[in-house]
Motif scaffolding. Structure first.
Motif, short mmCIF file in Angstrom:
data_model
loop_
_atom_site.label_atom_id
_atom_site.label_comp_id
_atom_site.label_asym_id
_atom_site.label_seq_id
_atom_site.Cartn_x
_atom_site.Cartn_y
_atom_site.Cartn_z
N PRO A 181 1.19 -1.17 0.09
CA PRO A 181 0.11 0.13 0.44
C PRO A 181 0.65 1.60 -0.08
CG PRO A 181 0.15 -0.84 2.19
CD PRO A 181 1.26 -1.74 1.17
N GLU A 182 1.74 0.99 -0.30
CA GLU A 182 2.45 2.50 -0.10
C GLU A 182 2.69 2.94 -1.72
OE1 GLU A 182 6.84 2.79 1.96
OE2 GLU A 182 6.88 0.69 1.25
N SER A 183 3.00 4.20 -1.59
CA SER A 183 2.26 5.21 -3.07
C SER A 183 3.26 4.53 -4.40
CB SER A 183 2.44 6.42 -2.63
OG SER A 183 3.93 7.39 -2.65
N THR A 184 2.80 5.53 -5.21
CA THR A 184 3.55 6.40 -6.27
C THR A 184 5.07 6.44 -6.46
OG1 THR A 184 1.86 5.39 -8.15
CG2 THR A 184 4.00 6.46 -9.16
N ALA A 185 5.60 7.27 -5.51
CA ALA A 185 6.86 7.84 -5.28
C ALA A 185 7.08 7.18 -4.41
CB ALA A 185 6.10 9.24 -4.22
N HIS A 186 7.07 6.36 -3.69
CA HIS A 186 7.78 5.32 -2.91
C HIS A 186 8.25 4.59 -3.60
CE1 HIS A 186 5.71 6.53 1.09
NE2 HIS A 186 6.57 6.59 1.13
N ALA A 187 7.54 3.96 -5.02
CA ALA A 187 8.02 3.02 -6.16
C ALA A 187 8.97 3.61 -6.77
CB ALA A 187 6.67 2.53 -6.52
N PHE A 188 8.99 4.78 -6.75
CA PHE A 188 10.22 5.02 -7.43
C PHE A 188 11.37 5.50 -6.56
CE2 PHE A 188 7.68 6.18 -10.59
CZ PHE A 188 7.21 7.47 -11.87
N GLY A 189 11.27 5.74 -5.77
CA GLY A 189 12.52 5.88 -4.53
C GLY A 189 13.33 4.37 -4.17
N TYR A 190 12.39 3.07 -4.43
CA TYR A 190 12.28 2.19 -4.16
C TYR A 190 13.48 1.89 -5.53
CZ TYR A 190 10.26 0.95 -0.42
OH TYR A 190 9.52 0.41 1.71
N ALA A 191 12.66 2.35 -6.68
CA ALA A 191 13.50 1.49 -8.21
C ALA A 191 15.08 1.76 -7.98
CB ALA A 191 12.75 2.14 -8.89
N ALA A 192 15.37 3.40 -7.67
CA ALA A 192 16.37 3.88 -7.95
C ALA A 192 17.74 3.69 -6.87
CB ALA A 192 15.69 5.46 -7.46
N GLN A 193 16.81 3.24 -5.46
CA GLN A 193 17.65 2.64 -4.21
C GLN A 193 18.55 1.22 -5.02
OE1 GLN A 193 15.63 2.63 -0.43
NE2 GLN A 193 16.99 1.42 0.08
N LEU A 194 17.71 1.31 -4.90
CA LEU A 194 18.07 -0.97 -5.37
C LEU A 194 18.55 -1.10 -7.17
CD1 LEU A 194 14.95 -2.43 -3.79
CD2 LEU A 194 17.29 -2.26 -2.69
N GLY A 195 18.49 0.18 -7.54
CA GLY A 195 19.20 -0.45 -9.35
C GLY A 195 18.66 -0.52 -10.16
N TYR A 196 17.22 -0.36 -10.08
CA TYR A 196 16.27 -0.92 -11.65
C TYR A 196 16.61 0.10 -12.71
CZ TYR A 196 13.23 -4.39 -8.33
OH TYR A 196 12.82 -5.47 -7.76
N ASP A 197 16.35 -0.85 -13.97
CA ASP A 197 16.40 0.04 -15.23
C ASP A 197 15.49 0.88 -15.38
OD1 ASP A 197 18.79 -1.12 -15.95
OD2 ASP A 197 17.71 -2.37 -16.32
N ALA A 198 13.93 0.93 -14.82
CA ALA A 198 12.68 1.70 -15.10
C ALA A 198 12.28 1.50 -14.79
CB ALA A 198 12.37 0.79 -17.10
N VAL A 199 10.65 2.02 -13.75
CA VAL A 199 8.94 1.67 -13.54
C VAL A 199 8.67 1.30 -14.45
CG1 VAL A 199 7.53 2.84 -12.34
CG2 VAL A 199 10.49 3.33 -11.24
#
Length: 262
Positions: free
Chosen positions: A13-31
């Motif tokens: 239930p965290e937000s779209t903004a949190h998803a971008f933060g996790y993706a950047a922190q963990l090294g994903y290529d995109a969202v």
């Protein structure tokens, strides 16, 4: 280059903004942005700000076509797809993920296959129709929920999505489905399932779908679309536990999406 992306649905239930933060922190290529009840996911300007702030591109927009998003962006299904394409173009994504119509959406479903082709031609966006599943009251019986059908390999769509959790419910062989689709497979929702009647969206490798073998197979077939981690972390009791699941999922994808050499 194939992008390994994170679906914003993976942090609910965290937000779209949190998803971008996790993706950047963990090294994903995109969202991949799941357009849902989170107001940020519905606003193109907000998505663009998140892209710029985190330096994290958007590879796909998931249209609001789930049961619980039926009223997001209105109730007219073609209008929702057109708005999804507009959002994709504005944020630099090249794919819109869409489910086939529900059986009660008779007018929408009647022209769905041709309508998707027309939208692709007019927008330049790939509408990757996702595999779904029959509604199962038990392990032996099912009822058709989707028209023209839940298996996109049976239709003439130019672009499609394979979701491993949905395939688990349907009892589908995902490698065989990928072979039937060939180069029409444009998008993957990497997850897992045990084969129960629930849409589990397990961390890949924790279910029975052979996710590692599937990734190796599509790598051998030179798959060049997007691989999106779409997992369920709702039961995580802390942010740290959610990070563990998201990091494990990313590591799994990178380890197994590789051409085997013997």
């Amino acid at each position: 280059m194939t992008l390994i992306a994170l679906s914003t649905a993976s942090v609910y239930p965290e937000s779209t903004a949190h998803a971008f933060g996790y993706a950047a922190q963990l090294g994903y290529d995109a969202v991949e942005v799941m357009v849902g009840i989170d107001a940020l996911s519905q606003q193109t300007s907000a998505i663009k700000q998140l892209v710029e702030h985190h330096e994290m591109p958007v590879c796909a927009i998931h249209s609001p076509c789930l049961l619980w998003t039926q009223r997001v962006w209105g109730t007219e299904p073609w209008g929702k797809l057109e708005r999804s394409a507009d959002t994709a173009l504005a944020v630099g994504a090249d794919v819109v993920v869409v489910h086939p119509p529900f059986r009660w959406q008779k007018e929408y479903s009647a022209g769905f296959v041709d309508g998707i082709a027309a939208l692709e031609e007019s927008t330049g966006i790939k509408f990757a129709v996702e595999n779904m599943y029959p509604r199962r009251a038990s392990s032996r019986r099912g009822m058709e929920m989707y028209v023209p059908g839940w298996d996109p390999s049976e239709q003439s769509y130019a672009n499609t999505t394979i979701d491993l959790s949905h395939a688990a419910i349907a009892g589908s062989d995902v490698i065989a489905m990928a072979d039937r689709l060939g180069d029409r497979l444009r998008h993957v929702h990497l997850t897992d399932g045990s084969g129960s009647v629930k849409d589990e969206h397990l961390v890949p490798g924790r279910g029975a779908m052979g996710a590692a073998a599937f990734l190796g197979h599509i790598a051998e077939q030179a798959f060049d679309g997007h691989i999106v981690l779409e997992i369920n972390t709702r039961r995580c009791s802390s942010r740290e536990e959610r990070i563990v699941d998201l990091a494990e999922s990313l590591a799994f994808a990178r380890q197994h999406f590789a051409v085997r050499t013997n």
